[in-house]
Design an enzyme around this catalytic site. Sequence first.
Site, short mmCIF file in Angstrom:
data_model
loop_
_atom_site.label_atom_id
_atom_site.label_comp_id
_atom_site.label_asym_id
_atom_site.label_seq_id
_atom_site.Cartn_x
_atom_site.Cartn_y
_atom_site.Cartn_z
N GLY A 31 43.44 26.32 54.32
CA GLY A 31 43.37 27.41 55.29
C GLY A 31 44.67 28.19 55.35
O GLY A 31 45.49 28.12 54.44
N LEU A 33 44.85 31.35 55.07
CA LEU A 33 44.65 32.05 53.81
C LEU A 33 45.51 33.32 53.72
O LEU A 33 45.73 34.01 54.71
CB LEU A 33 43.16 32.43 53.64
N GLY A 36 47.37 35.25 48.01
CA GLY A 36 47.23 34.33 46.87
C GLY A 36 45.84 33.72 46.85
O GLY A 36 45.16 33.69 45.82
N HIS A 37 45.41 33.24 48.02
CA HIS A 37 44.04 32.67 48.11
C HIS A 37 42.99 33.75 47.81
O HIS A 37 41.99 33.48 47.16
CB HIS A 37 43.79 32.12 49.52
#
Length: 258
Positions: A31, A33, A36-37
């Site tokens: 999580g 986020l 990058g995520h």
Amino acid sequence: MRIVSDPKQMQSLARRWRAAGDTIALVPTMGALHRGHESLLTTARQRATRVVASIYVNPTQFAPHEDLAKYPRDLKADAKICRRANIDVLFHPANLYTADHSTWVEESSLSQDLCGRTRPGHFRGVTTVVLILLNIVQPDLAFFGQKDAQQVAVITRMVRDLYVMTKIISLPTVRDEDGLAFSSRNRFLTVAQRTNAQVLPQLLHLAVAQKNPVLWFQRELKRRPGLQLDYVKKFNGHLCAAVWVGTTRLIDNVPCPA
Ligand code: PAF
């Protein structure tokens, strides 16, 4: 997008997808986020017919003195990012370990140095939870960020050694305008610490052009205010470093010829 919290329900959903001929991608996360995520989610969306993002702050990869309690949690903001990436399921279990859990997965070579030295037990927690997630979602593809170069190497080795039928894909580190790699921990930095932290990617990039990148980086970092070296090492074709910026530990790496 569905939010699923029951591991068994997630597993049967994945089984149904698989039976229907879907290609499944998993983006495992804890999580908080960031961009990058988002890049992992967007690429996963392009590569599979079903995309699952997992959000689980895995207690077993934190040592007792580490930042588990203060690890940022913001499901609402995370769900918004997942919706924007148009994924199918946000898998958000409350717990992935049975009460008397007693089975661990341990990679015993690549995990020993760098972060493994500073954070004993960390990679055992990572490999265990990643294998649990792979067994639940049974993905064809699983996506990880190259910022965690050692994590990618350890998971790739685990999947190879244990004949897990998932392809591990690592995607390039995404950087903010000031060069700092996106990380869930960046939000802990004060404005002054953030300015100090920008030196980390700059020095890594400069170091790889030097005759002895490790020594050069060590020497230069000592001269920079507010940063304390944890380690700098060549690993798997990358120059990897971890530095403390106040009480926040940041890691980063850049490609580095052997
Ligand atoms: O990189 C992370 O966020 C975590 O280590 C992972 C892979 C989700 C396992 O908890």
